[in-house]
Design a protein around this motif. Structure first.
Motif, PDB file in Angstrom:
ATOM      1  N   THR A 193       1.069  -1.297  -0.317  1.00  0.00           N
ATOM      2  CA  THR A 193       0.125   0.111  -0.035  1.00  0.00           C
ATOM      3  C   THR A 193       0.966   1.107  -0.016  1.00  0.00           C
ATOM      4  O   THR A 193       0.469   2.253  -0.665  1.00  0.00           O
ATOM      5  N   TRP A 194       1.954   1.307   0.770  1.00  0.00           N
ATOM      6  CA  TRP A 194       2.837   2.361   0.955  1.00  0.00           C
ATOM      7  C   TRP A 194       3.548   2.640  -0.672  1.00  0.00           C
ATOM      8  O   TRP A 194       3.631   3.989  -0.766  1.00  0.00           O
ATOM      9  N   ARG A 195       3.990   1.627  -1.235  1.00  0.00           N
ATOM     10  CA  ARG A 195       4.459   1.744  -2.538  1.00  0.00           C
ATOM     11  C   ARG A 195       3.477   2.410  -3.595  1.00  0.00           C
ATOM     12  O   ARG A 195       4.022   3.068  -4.622  1.00  0.00           O
ATOM     13  N   TRP A 196       2.273   1.830  -3.683  1.00  0.00           N
ATOM     14  CA  TRP A 196       1.507   1.924  -4.802  1.00  0.00           C
ATOM     15  C   TRP A 196       0.347   2.719  -4.542  1.00  0.00           C
ATOM     16  O   TRP A 196      -0.319   3.331  -5.617  1.00  0.00           O
ATOM     17  N   ALA A 197       0.078   3.357  -3.421  1.00  0.00           N
ATOM     18  CA  ALA A 197      -1.132   4.031  -3.278  1.00  0.00           C
ATOM     19  C   ALA A 197      -0.577   5.412  -3.883  1.00  0.00           C
ATOM     20  O   ALA A 197      -1.870   5.984  -4.667  1.00  0.00           O
ATOM     21  N   GLY A 198       0.394   6.139  -3.812  1.00  0.00           N
ATOM     22  CA  GLY A 198       0.612   7.406  -4.401  1.00  0.00           C
ATOM     23  C   GLY A 198       0.412   7.423  -5.838  1.00  0.00           C
ATOM     24  O   GLY A 198      -0.061   8.280  -6.576  1.00  0.00           O
ATOM     25  N   TYR A 199       1.000   6.115  -6.406  1.00  0.00           N
ATOM     26  CA  TYR A 199       0.892   6.209  -7.881  1.00  0.00           C
ATOM     27  C   TYR A 199      -0.667   6.165  -8.436  1.00  0.00           C
ATOM     28  O   TYR A 199      -0.798   6.793  -9.282  1.00  0.00           O
ATOM     29  N   ASN A 200      -1.477   5.052  -7.708  1.00  0.00           N
ATOM     30  CA  ASN A 200      -2.860   5.299  -8.262  1.00  0.00           C
ATOM     31  C   ASN A 200      -3.495   6.760  -7.938  1.00  0.00           C
ATOM     32  O   ASN A 200      -4.434   6.796  -8.579  1.00  0.00           O
ATOM     33  N   ALA A 201      -2.859   7.399  -6.849  1.00  0.00           N
ATOM     34  CA  ALA A 201      -3.582   8.757  -6.407  1.00  0.00           C
ATOM     35  C   ALA A 201      -3.201   9.620  -7.459  1.00  0.00           C
ATOM     36  O   ALA A 201      -4.304  10.295  -8.062  1.00  0.00           O
ATOM     37  N   ILE A 202      -1.969   9.582  -8.186  1.00  0.00           N
ATOM     38  CA  ILE A 202      -1.792  10.510  -9.221  1.00  0.00           C
ATOM     39  C   ILE A 202      -2.628  10.112 -10.544  1.00  0.00           C
ATOM     40  O   ILE A 202      -3.082  11.134 -11.085  1.00  0.00           O
ATOM     41  N   ILE A 203      -2.911   8.803 -10.640  1.00  0.00           N
ATOM     42  CA  ILE A 203      -3.804   8.694 -11.693  1.00  0.00           C
ATOM     43  C   ILE A 203      -5.231   8.838 -11.786  1.00  0.00           C
ATOM     44  O   ILE A 203      -5.764   9.642 -12.409  1.00  0.00           O
ATOM     45  N   LEU A 204      -5.748   8.887 -10.563  1.00  0.00           N
ATOM     46  CA  LEU A 204      -6.929   9.290  -9.986  1.00  0.00           C
ATOM     47  C   LEU A 204      -7.012  10.739 -10.169  1.00  0.00           C
ATOM     48  O   LEU A 204      -8.024  11.541 -10.529  1.00  0.00           O
ATOM     49  N   LEU A 205      -5.970  11.441  -9.467  1.00  0.00           N
ATOM     50  CA  LEU A 205      -6.008  12.841  -9.814  1.00  0.00           C
ATOM     51  C   LEU A 205      -6.106  13.417 -11.107  1.00  0.00           C
ATOM     52  O   LEU A 205      -6.831  14.572 -11.483  1.00  0.00           O
TER      53      LEU A 205
END
Length: 286
Positions: free
Chosen positions: A160-172
């Motif tokens: 979760t720590w590694r990939w949450a931010g990656y998905n957040a940028i896509i959702l943003l």
């Protein structure tokens, strides 16, 4: 037109040759190997040898259970957290948004070995900062590496720590593509921000959320790094061994390439089946 197409294909020929040699042929070859007994010399064609073992192998079902457990628990939590992060990053009240976006995306570019070593230190039983924080609030230490449940939780936390931010940028990016006049009209109609989120943002963001879910499903089905490096090859006692780790163990440690190929195609089949089910469940009504 034909001359233009011929010229285009000539330019594409080097790439297509490389693609055929390093992608298409290995896929076909590994599928053929899955029907061979590779523990004998020479290899012999035995269609039911590897696939039959797969059906009755406790190690396979243990790895499958662990993989599906991560998929069912970790992926929804991660996507939900990424959605919250994307909403915060999209807020006009947030200062230095560029810095926060970089900070959330940074874990993706951190070396896997480096961040796994940091996680092992942070969650160490004796001197890890996590256990020190637990002690500071009156909670007992947790042996994250010797018990199955804490070890599995640690894997989920790390992923979760590694990939949450990656998905957040896509959702943003998806949020920023929603027209502003939709929100302006809702504001004029005195629709609260919370209702705007549930009745405007989420429905319009649905294709992007599904895209993130598909990527996460595929990534989870081939999860390898975290259980290999953080919990020492799927420990304790295979409690965090995933299908990706089982494939590695069979193919590169036991050199049982036939069985490893059968596991690989099972992983691919499961990923395709779960993804298609996800797309069917989230399809737009006609």
């Amino acid at each position: 037109m034909r001359n233009r197409n011929a010229t285009a294909y000539r330019f594409l020929t080097p790439y297509l040759l490389i693609f055929a040699v390093f992608w298409v042929w290995p896929i076909i070859s590994s599928f053929m190997i899955s029907f061979q007994a590779t523990r004998t010399v020479p290899w012999r064609f035995a269609p039911g040898f590897n696939w039959g073992r797969l059906i009755g192998d406790p190690a396979f079902f243990n790895a499958l259970k662990n993989t599906l457990l991560i998929l069912v628990i970790q992926v929804p939590v991660m996507i939900s957290l990424a959605l919250v992060m994307a909403v915060l990053l999209n807020s006009p009240l947030l200062k230095a948004r560029g810095l926060y976006r970089f900070a959330f995306f940074a874990p993706v570019v951190v070396g896997e070995v480096a961040y796994s070593a940091v996680f092992r230190l942070m969650f160490n039983l004796d001197f890890g900062i996590i256990n020190k924080l637990l002690n500071s609030v009156g909670l007992p230490k947790i042996d994250w590496f010797s018990n199955v449940t804490p070890a599995m939780a640690l894997i989920m936390i790390a992923v979760t720590w590694r990939w949450a931010g990656y998905n957040a940028i896509i959702l943003l990016a998806g949020m920023q593509s929603i027209p502003e006049d939709v929100y302006e009209a809702a504001t004029l109609d005195r629709v609260s921000k919370l209702k705007q989120f549930f009745y405007i943002t989420l429905p319009l963001l649905k294709p992007v959320i599904v895209f993130c879910l598909v990527l996460s499903i595929i990534g989870t089905m081939q999860l390898f790094t975290e259980p290999f490096l953080i919990t020492e090859r799927g420990g304790p006692g295979g409690g965090t061994e995933t299908l990706g780790l089982l494939l590695y163990r069979q193919g590169f440690r036991s050199l049982n390439f036939g069985y490893a190929s059968a596991v690989a195609y099972t992983m691919a089949g499961l990923a395709i089946a779960i993804t298609l089910a996800q797309l069917w469940l989230t399809r737009e009504p006609k």
